[in-house]
Design a protein around this motif. Structure first.
Motif, PDB file in Angstrom:
ATOM      1  N   PHE A  83       0.822  -1.204   0.000  1.00 47.01           N
ATOM      2  CA  PHE A  83       0.000   0.000   0.000  1.00 47.01           C
ATOM      3  C   PHE A  83       0.864   1.265   0.000  1.00 47.01           C
ATOM      4  N   GLY A  84       1.921   1.285   0.777  1.00 50.23           N
ATOM      5  CA  GLY A  84       2.802   2.457   0.800  1.00 50.23           C
ATOM      6  C   GLY A  84       3.360   2.770  -0.581  1.00 50.23           C
ATOM      7  N   GLN A  85       3.777   1.747  -1.294  1.00 53.43           N
ATOM      8  CA  GLN A  85       4.310   1.928  -2.646  1.00 53.43           C
ATOM      9  C   GLN A  85       3.208   2.335  -3.622  1.00 53.43           C
ATOM     10  N   ALA A  86       2.032   1.731  -3.501  1.00 53.95           N
ATOM     11  CA  ALA A  86       0.913   2.068  -4.386  1.00 53.95           C
ATOM     12  C   ALA A  86       0.432   3.492  -4.148  1.00 53.95           C
ATOM     13  N   LEU A  87       0.435   3.929  -2.893  1.00 52.49           N
ATOM     14  CA  LEU A  87       0.013   5.291  -2.573  1.00 52.49           C
ATOM     15  C   LEU A  87       0.962   6.313  -3.187  1.00 52.49           C
ATOM     16  N   GLU A  88       2.246   6.076  -3.064  1.00 54.20           N
ATOM     17  CA  GLU A  88       3.224   6.993  -3.668  1.00 54.20           C
ATOM     18  C   GLU A  88       3.040   7.056  -5.184  1.00 54.20           C
ATOM     19  N   ALA A  89       2.843   5.916  -5.833  1.00 57.65           N
ATOM     20  CA  ALA A  89       2.636   5.887  -7.287  1.00 57.65           C
ATOM     21  C   ALA A  89       1.352   6.608  -7.675  1.00 57.65           C
ATOM     22  N   ALA A  90       0.269   6.420  -6.903  1.00 59.31           N
ATOM     23  CA  ALA A  90      -0.999   7.085  -7.211  1.00 59.31           C
ATOM     24  C   ALA A  90      -0.873   8.598  -7.054  1.00 59.31           C
ATOM     25  N   LEU A  91      -0.181   9.051  -6.017  1.00 55.28           N
ATOM     26  CA  LEU A  91       0.022  10.492  -5.820  1.00 55.28           C
ATOM     27  C   LEU A  91       0.789  11.095  -7.003  1.00 55.28           C
ATOM     28  N   LYS A  92       1.834  10.426  -7.427  1.00 50.45           N
ATOM     29  CA  LYS A  92       2.621  10.912  -8.574  1.00 50.45           C
ATOM     30  C   LYS A  92       1.778  10.896  -9.842  1.00 50.45           C
ATOM     31  N   GLY A  93       0.918   9.886  -9.982  1.00 54.62           N
ATOM     32  CA  GLY A  93       0.032   9.802 -11.136  1.00 54.62           C
ATOM     33  C   GLY A  93      -0.947  10.965 -11.212  1.00 54.62           C
ATOM     34  N   TRP A  94      -1.320  11.523 -10.077  1.00 52.90           N
ATOM     35  CA  TRP A  94      -2.219  12.677 -10.035  1.00 52.90           C
ATOM     36  C   TRP A  94      -1.454  13.995 -10.085  1.00 52.90           C
ATOM     37  N   GLY A  95      -0.147  13.937 -10.283  1.00 55.39           N
ATOM     38  CA  GLY A  95       0.647  15.149 -10.466  1.00 55.39           C
ATOM     39  C   GLY A  95       1.245  15.747  -9.215  1.00 55.39           C
ATOM     40  N   TYR A  96       1.132  15.055  -8.091  1.00 57.23           N
ATOM     41  CA  TYR A  96       1.733  15.567  -6.859  1.00 57.23           C
ATOM     42  C   TYR A  96       3.217  15.215  -6.825  1.00 57.23           C
ATOM     43  N   ALA A  97       4.020  16.158  -6.346  1.00 56.82           N
ATOM     44  CA  ALA A  97       5.414  15.850  -6.052  1.00 56.82           C
ATOM     45  C   ALA A  97       5.404  15.163  -4.693  1.00 56.82           C
ATOM     46  N   VAL A  98       6.145  14.081  -4.561  1.00 53.69           N
ATOM     47  CA  VAL A  98       6.167  13.323  -3.319  1.00 53.69           C
ATOM     48  C   VAL A  98       7.576  13.347  -2.752  1.00 53.69           C
ATOM     49  N   ILE A  99       7.671  13.764  -1.498  1.00 52.47           N
ATOM     50  CA  ILE A  99       8.959  13.720  -0.815  1.00 52.47           C
ATOM     51  C   ILE A  99       8.854  12.741   0.339  1.00 52.47           C
ATOM     52  N   THR A 100       9.937  12.030   0.577  1.00 52.47           N
ATOM     53  CA  THR A 100       9.948  11.078   1.679  1.00 52.47           C
ATOM     54  C   THR A 100      11.035  11.410   2.687  1.00 52.47           C
ATOM     55  N   ASP A 101      11.929  12.321   2.349  1.00 49.84           N
ATOM     56  CA  ASP A 101      13.022  12.652   3.261  1.00 49.84           C
ATOM     57  C   ASP A 101      12.787  13.956   4.012  1.00 49.84           C
ATOM     58  N   GLN A 102      11.603  14.559   3.861  1.00 51.32           N
ATOM     59  CA  GLN A 102      11.188  15.770   4.565  1.00 51.32           C
ATOM     60  C   GLN A 102      11.999  17.008   4.204  1.00 51.32           C
ATOM     61  N   LYS A 103      12.721  17.009   3.078  1.00 58.30           N
ATOM     62  CA  LYS A 103      13.475  18.177   2.649  1.00 58.30           C
ATOM     63  C   LYS A 103      12.870  18.728   1.360  1.00 58.30           C
ATOM     64  N   THR A 104      12.582  20.040   1.349  1.00 56.67           N
ATOM     65  CA  THR A 104      12.016  20.679   0.171  1.00 56.67           C
ATOM     66  C   THR A 104      12.644  22.048  -0.020  1.00 56.67           C
ATOM     67  N   ASP A 105      12.328  22.664  -1.156  1.00 53.80           N
ATOM     68  CA  ASP A 105      12.705  24.056  -1.348  1.00 53.80           C
ATOM     69  C   ASP A 105      11.924  24.901  -0.366  1.00 53.80           C
ATOM     70  N   SER A 106      12.487  26.028   0.039  1.00 58.38           N
ATOM     71  CA  SER A 106      11.827  26.847   1.057  1.00 58.38           C
ATOM     72  C   SER A 106      10.503  27.429   0.576  1.00 58.38           C
ATOM     73  N   GLY A 107      10.295  27.584  -0.737  1.00 59.82           N
ATOM     74  CA  GLY A 107       9.062  28.167  -1.241  1.00 59.82           C
ATOM     75  C   GLY A 107       7.969  27.168  -1.550  1.00 59.82           C
ATOM     76  N   ALA A 108       8.250  25.883  -1.415  1.00 58.78           N
ATOM     77  CA  ALA A 108       7.269  24.851  -1.774  1.00 58.78           C
ATOM     78  C   ALA A 108       6.219  24.686  -0.676  1.00 58.78           C
ATOM     79  N   THR A 109       4.959  24.516  -1.091  1.00 58.00           N
ATOM     80  CA  THR A 109       3.887  24.190  -0.158  1.00 58.00           C
ATOM     81  C   THR A 109       3.923  22.688   0.078  1.00 58.00           C
ATOM     82  N   VAL A 110       4.075  22.297   1.336  1.00 54.76           N
ATOM     83  CA  VAL A 110       4.186  20.878   1.667  1.00 54.76           C
ATOM     84  C   VAL A 110       2.969  20.452   2.485  1.00 54.76           C
ATOM     85  N   ILE A 111       2.331  19.368   2.055  1.00 51.86           N
ATOM     86  CA  ILE A 111       1.180  18.804   2.756  1.00 51.86           C
ATOM     87  C   ILE A 111       1.611  17.468   3.354  1.00 51.86           C
TER      88      ILE A 111
END
Length: 158
Positions: A83-111
């Motif tokens: 399920f964890g792998q399928a969820l990540e693939a589904a999120l990417k399929g809907w156009g979401y950027a997915v991070i797993t290491d909790q590091k992003t650009d300072s201007g990115a909105t993170v949910i």
């Protein structure tokens, strides 16, 4: 002929579903993480790949209805479960950027996104949680996938 309602065969599926919902509600309170207000992500490894993909695809499509498709970066603590792998693939399929290491650009909105999958009485209860919305649904799982077995539960946070 008096038949007590508690022993009626017609009410058994309703009682089982009500018990599963009550169990899920009780367990949801036990898994909160404190500062973020989200639950710890968990999914049983015995859910098959096709079932995990069907559940993840349905839940992410419903999440996209609430958040808007691909509008933000999703922080997901993944695991090696199907399920964890399928969820990540589904999120990417809907156009979401997915991070797993909790590091992003300072201007990115993170949910931040958390999930819980519970197997109860032959059904699977799935829940996706963000800081603003929580979705839940029961699924009937087969060897070839999963079908929704309940209406979608939606809770918005202030």
């Amino acid at each position: 002929m008096n038949i007590p309602l508690s022993h009626s065969r017609a009410l058994r599926p309703l009682r089982n579903f009500a018990a599963a919902c009550a169990l899920a509600a009780l367990l949801s309170g036990c898994q909160s993480t404190g500062t973020e207000g989200l639950v710890s992500s968990s999914a049983p490894p015995e859910i098959s790949g096709p079932a995990a993909s069907a559940i993840a695809g349905d839940m992410v499509s419903r999440l996209a209805e609430q958040l808007g498709p691909g509008k933000a970066t999703v922080a997901l603590k993944t695991d090696t479960s199907p399920f964890g792998q399928a969820l990540e693939a589904a999120l990417k399929g809907w156009g979401y950027a997915v991070i797993t290491d909790q590091k992003t650009d300072s201007g990115a909105t993170v949910i931040p996104l958390a999930y819980v999958i519970l197997a109860v009485d032959g059904q699977v209860l799935a829940r996706l949680s963000t800081n603003s919305v929580e979705l839940g649904r029961a699924y009937s799982v087969t060897a070839n996938g999963a079908m929704p077995a309940s209406a979608l539960s939606l809770m918005r946070r202030g």
